[in-house]
Design a protein around this motif. Structure first.
Motif, mmCIF file in Angstrom:
data_model
loop_
_atom_site.group_PDB
_atom_site.id
_atom_site.type_symbol
_atom_site.label_atom_id
_atom_site.label_comp_id
_atom_site.label_asym_id
_atom_site.label_seq_id
_atom_site.Cartn_x
_atom_site.Cartn_y
_atom_site.Cartn_z
ATOM 1 N N PRO A 36 36.455 49.612 29.540
ATOM 2 C CA PRO A 36 37.275 48.397 29.619
ATOM 3 C C PRO A 36 38.354 48.550 30.679
ATOM 4 O O PRO A 36 38.985 49.606 30.798
ATOM 5 N N GLY A 37 38.540 47.474 31.454
ATOM 6 C CA GLY A 37 39.489 47.511 32.556
ATOM 7 C C GLY A 37 38.898 47.991 33.857
ATOM 8 O O GLY A 37 39.543 47.884 34.914
ATOM 9 N N GLY A 38 37.691 48.491 33.807
ATOM 10 C CA GLY A 38 37.042 49.013 35.005
ATOM 11 C C GLY A 38 36.382 47.933 35.832
ATOM 12 O O GLY A 38 36.449 46.732 35.526
ATOM 13 N N SER A 39 35.734 48.377 36.911
ATOM 14 C CA SER A 39 35.078 47.463 37.848
ATOM 15 C C SER A 39 33.633 47.889 38.080
ATOM 16 O O SER A 39 33.278 49.068 37.917
ATOM 17 N N LEU A 40 32.850 46.908 38.475
ATOM 18 C CA LEU A 40 31.441 47.148 38.773
ATOM 19 C C LEU A 40 30.989 46.065 39.747
ATOM 20 O O LEU A 40 31.450 44.909 39.639
ATOM 21 N N VAL A 98 35.478 34.121 33.238
ATOM 22 C CA VAL A 98 35.490 35.177 34.263
ATOM 23 C C VAL A 98 36.363 34.828 35.455
ATOM 24 O O VAL A 98 36.545 35.661 36.357
ATOM 25 N N LYS A 99 36.903 33.629 35.476
ATOM 26 C CA LYS A 99 37.706 33.182 36.609
ATOM 27 C C LYS A 99 38.887 34.115 36.833
ATOM 28 O O LYS A 99 39.595 34.477 35.891
ATOM 29 N N GLY A 100 39.072 34.528 38.073
ATOM 30 C CA GLY A 100 40.156 35.449 38.414
ATOM 31 C C GLY A 100 39.789 36.910 38.274
ATOM 32 O O GLY A 100 40.540 37.784 38.729
ATOM 33 N N ARG A 101 38.645 37.190 37.646
ATOM 34 C CA ARG A 101 38.205 38.583 37.478
ATOM 35 C C ARG A 101 36.928 38.890 38.255
ATOM 36 O O ARG A 101 36.744 40.010 38.723
ATOM 37 N N PHE A 102 36.040 37.908 38.357
ATOM 38 C CA PHE A 102 34.753 38.087 39.023
ATOM 39 C C PHE A 102 34.739 37.341 40.349
ATOM 40 O O PHE A 102 35.351 36.272 40.472
ATOM 41 N N SER A 125 38.438 44.138 36.016
ATOM 42 C CA SER A 125 39.106 43.972 34.720
ATOM 43 C C SER A 125 38.095 43.657 33.619
ATOM 44 O O SER A 125 38.272 42.730 32.826
ATOM 45 N N LEU A 126 37.055 44.441 33.580
ATOM 46 C CA LEU A 126 35.970 44.173 32.634
ATOM 47 C C LEU A 126 36.418 44.330 31.190
ATOM 48 O O LEU A 126 37.253 45.193 30.864
ATOM 49 N N LYS A 127 35.852 43.494 30.339
ATOM 50 C CA LYS A 127 36.160 43.481 28.911
ATOM 51 C C LYS A 127 34.891 43.754 28.113
ATOM 52 O O LYS A 127 33.779 43.478 28.606
ATOM 53 N N PRO A 128 35.023 44.235 26.897
ATOM 54 C CA PRO A 128 33.816 44.456 26.073
ATOM 55 C C PRO A 128 32.968 43.199 25.929
ATOM 56 O O PRO A 128 31.736 43.295 25.871
ATOM 57 N N GLU A 129 33.588 42.047 25.917
ATOM 58 C CA GLU A 129 32.825 40.801 25.778
ATOM 59 C C GLU A 129 32.055 40.421 27.042
ATOM 60 O O GLU A 129 31.279 39.459 27.022
ATOM 61 N N ASP A 130 32.225 41.187 28.119
ATOM 62 C CA ASP A 130 31.402 40.988 29.323
ATOM 63 C C ASP A 130 30.054 41.704 29.207
ATOM 64 O O ASP A 130 29.198 41.549 30.078
ATOM 65 N N THR A 131 29.879 42.489 28.159
ATOM 66 C CA THR A 131 28.627 43.201 27.948
ATOM 67 C C THR A 131 27.468 42.224 27.795
ATOM 68 O O THR A 131 27.508 41.318 26.963
ATOM 69 N N ALA A 132 26.458 42.389 28.638
ATOM 70 C CA ALA A 132 25.310 41.478 28.641
ATOM 71 C C ALA A 132 24.290 41.966 29.659
ATOM 72 O O ALA A 132 24.572 42.866 30.460
#
Length: 115
Positions: free
Chosen positions: A13-17, A63-67, A84-91
């Motif tokens: 969490p908080g990381g980037s990809l 995802v606006k402002g993060r992706f 700023s990835l969050k656990p709820e971005d898991t997919a």
């Protein structure tokens, strides 16, 4: 026609990809490109869209402002930079190519956000 996603993986969490989608065997530069995602037990949802020339983008509110979606028409590739990835971005993330009467999907790449 081929769309091949890559770059997925496990991130804290908080990381980037950054994930990529390489296109082949069609006129990439004439297609609108999108990223969708599908979490377990949920419907596939639109994440980001970019116009054929890259001049216009739109994002889901979540995802606006993060992706950031971008494309390189010389390389036939579309990207999704995720910060700023969050656990709820898991997919599973899928790319889509669209123009009138024509739509293609990639096979997806798994993104897991977990500590």
């Amino acid at each position: 026609v081929q769309l091949v996603e890559s770059g997925g993986g496990l991130v804290q969490p908080g990381g980037s990809l950054r994930i990529s989608c390489a296109a082949s065997r069609f006129t990439f530069s004439s297609y609108v490109m999108s990223w969708y995602r599908q979490a377990p037990g949920k419907e596939r949802e639109l994440v980001a869209v970019i116009s054929s020339d890259g001049g216009s983008t739109n994002y889901a509110d979540s995802v606006k402002g993060r992706f950031t979606i971008s494309r390189d028409n010389a390389k036939n590739t579309v990207y999704l930079q995720m910060n700023s990835l969050k656990p709820e971005d898991t997919a599973v993330y899928y790319c889509n190519a669209y123009r009138i009467l024509s739509s293609f999907w990639g096979q997806g790449t798994q993104v897991t956000v977990s500590s």
